[in-house]
Design a protein around this motif. Structure first.
Motif, short mmCIF file in Angstrom:
data_model
loop_
_atom_site.label_atom_id
_atom_site.label_comp_id
_atom_site.label_asym_id
_atom_site.label_seq_id
_atom_site.Cartn_x
_atom_site.Cartn_y
_atom_site.Cartn_z
N UNK A 26 0.86 -1.18 0.00
CA UNK A 26 0.00 0.00 0.00
C UNK A 26 0.90 1.23 0.00
N UNK A 27 0.29 2.42 -0.13
CA UNK A 27 1.09 3.65 -0.08
C UNK A 27 1.77 3.80 1.28
N UNK A 28 1.07 3.39 2.36
CA UNK A 28 1.67 3.46 3.69
C UNK A 28 2.89 2.55 3.78
N UNK A 29 2.76 1.36 3.21
CA UNK A 29 3.90 0.43 3.19
C UNK A 29 5.04 1.02 2.37
N UNK A 30 4.71 1.57 1.20
CA UNK A 30 5.75 2.15 0.35
C UNK A 30 6.46 3.29 1.07
N UNK A 206 -8.68 5.81 -1.83
CA UNK A 206 -8.68 5.03 -3.07
C UNK A 206 -7.26 4.87 -3.60
N UNK A 207 -6.42 5.88 -3.38
CA UNK A 207 -5.04 5.79 -3.84
C UNK A 207 -4.31 4.62 -3.24
N UNK A 208 -4.60 4.32 -1.94
CA UNK A 208 -3.99 3.16 -1.30
C UNK A 208 -4.43 1.87 -2.00
N UNK A 209 -5.73 1.77 -2.25
CA UNK A 209 -6.25 0.57 -2.90
C UNK A 209 -5.74 0.47 -4.33
N UNK A 210 -5.64 1.61 -5.02
CA UNK A 210 -5.10 1.60 -6.39
C UNK A 210 -3.68 1.03 -6.42
N UNK A 211 -2.87 1.37 -5.40
CA UNK A 211 -1.50 0.86 -5.35
C UNK A 211 -1.48 -0.65 -5.22
N UNK A 212 -2.42 -1.19 -4.44
CA UNK A 212 -2.50 -2.65 -4.30
C UNK A 212 -2.94 -3.29 -5.62
N UNK A 213 -3.92 -2.66 -6.26
CA UNK A 213 -4.41 -3.20 -7.53
C UNK A 213 -3.33 -3.14 -8.61
N UNK A 247 -7.95 -0.07 -12.95
CA UNK A 247 -8.91 0.77 -13.68
C UNK A 247 -10.24 0.81 -12.94
N UNK A 248 -10.52 -0.22 -12.15
CA UNK A 248 -11.78 -0.31 -11.41
C UNK A 248 -11.66 0.29 -10.01
N UNK A 249 -10.61 1.06 -9.76
CA UNK A 249 -10.30 1.52 -8.41
C UNK A 249 -11.45 2.22 -7.70
N UNK A 250 -12.11 3.14 -8.35
CA UNK A 250 -13.19 3.88 -7.70
C UNK A 250 -14.35 2.95 -7.33
N UNK A 251 -14.69 2.06 -8.24
CA UNK A 251 -15.76 1.10 -7.99
C UNK A 251 -15.41 0.20 -6.80
N UNK A 252 -14.18 -0.28 -6.76
CA UNK A 252 -13.74 -1.16 -5.68
C UNK A 252 -13.73 -0.41 -4.34
N UNK A 253 -13.23 0.82 -4.34
CA UNK A 253 -13.14 1.59 -3.10
C UNK A 253 -14.52 1.94 -2.57
#
Length: 309
Positions: A26-30, A206-213, A247-253
């Motif tokens: 995640x961004x926190x991990x990075x 969402x940025x955190x989840x995007x990083x994982x995706x 690409x589905x980041x917003x939907x997933x978040x």
């Protein structure tokens, strides 16, 4: 494609995402990894991260260990988890560390002998880079006396010009340890271990989840040596046609956080919960792999409900 589809069926249950074993940054991990790696050239340096349970402390340490082994293969890295029981005697703590290091020699009885054995074991671990990353999980279990014993060992390594970077990861009670050391007037321990204390959070945006995706889509591989990313093996037909989780980041978040309060989101969704969520999404969409794959709202809601039960 036929080979990939065959391997998908054979390896599905072993997939890191399905088995909740993937180490996705995640961004926190990075940020944590970047902070630690920036101190890699120091003779001695310490970082302290605290977090609430299930936030992703172990994920962070695993990511850090993987990064170190990849970027600095000639350096030593060791994750130590103190015993929950009271480490009343120095010799017991030293023996515990030696056992977790899995040294290949008999451990002597005397504390002085154990200090010497541990020093030599860490010297060997330091490798050609003459550097050791000492990662401590559940660091709130360490009291002043254990920190003092550990400081003595690490100082011996520093005198031999071995670089030692200490990373402590613990629960909120770790802040109590910091206060105890400060009240005790142990400036030596404060300077050695607690100059940098940072809260570690899970997914807060969402940025955190995007990083994982993104890691699933492009920065991962399974099985090793295959060249296939996590997403590619899980949904080969859709992936070939351009499907990407990022690409589905917003939907997933939105589905993940729909039933969470603003306070819960600010504290961060724990990595264990995110891992469960991503695994459930893949399981629920398994039979829908096709060039036109669309993530279904009802299935995303069902996956999110797995972490709110």
């Amino acid at each position: 494609m036929e080979h990939l589809l065959s391997e998908r069926e054979r390896l599905w249950d072993l997939h890191p995402i399905i088995g909740h074993a993937a180490v996705l940054p995640s961004l926190s991990v990075q940020d944590a990894v970047k902070e630690v790696m920036c101190s890699a050239g120091w003779l001695r340096h310490s970082h302290v991260f605290w977090a609430d349970p299930c936030t992703g402390k172990s994920f962070c340490l695993a990511s850090l260990e993987n990064h170190i082994r990849s970027k600095l293969p000639a350096s030593g890295v060791f994750i130590y988890e103190p015993m929950k029981e009271d480490l009343t005697f120095e010799g017991r703590m030293l023996e515990d560390i030696l056992l977790q290091l899995e040294v290949g020699f008999p451990i002597v009885r005397s504390p002085a002998g154990k200090r010497d054995q541990l020093t030599r074991a860490l010297l060997a671990l330091a490798g050609d880079d003459m550097r050791v990353f000492f990662l401590i999980d559940e660091a709130q279990e360490l009291h002043i006396r254990e920190l003092n014993w550990l400081r003595g060992i690490l100082n011996k390594l520093n005198r031999k010009r071995i670089k030692v970077i200490v990373v402590m990861m613990g629960q909120r009670q770790l802040l109590d340890r910091v206060d105890e050391v400060r009240r005790a007037g142990r400036k030596d321990l404060m300077d050695r271990f607690f100059k940098r204390v940072t809260e570690f959070k899970g997914c807060t945006s969402q940025g955190d989840l995007d990083a994982l995706c993104e890691a699933m889509d492009a920065k991962s591989e399974f099985p090793e040596g295959s060249g296939w990313t996590y997403t590619q093996l899980l949904f080969p037909r859709a992936f070939q046609a351009g499907f990407r989780f990022q690409v589905q980041g917003m939907l997933l978040w939105n589905a993940l956080t729909y039933e969470l309060s603003a306070g819960e989101i600010d504290r961060g969704v724990g990595m264990e919960d995110v891992a469960t969520y991503l695994a459930e999404i893949c399981v629920l969409h398994r039979q829908l792999d096709a060039p036109g794959l669309v993530l279904r709202d009802d299935l995303l809601t069902k996956a999110a409900q797995e972490i709110t039960r």
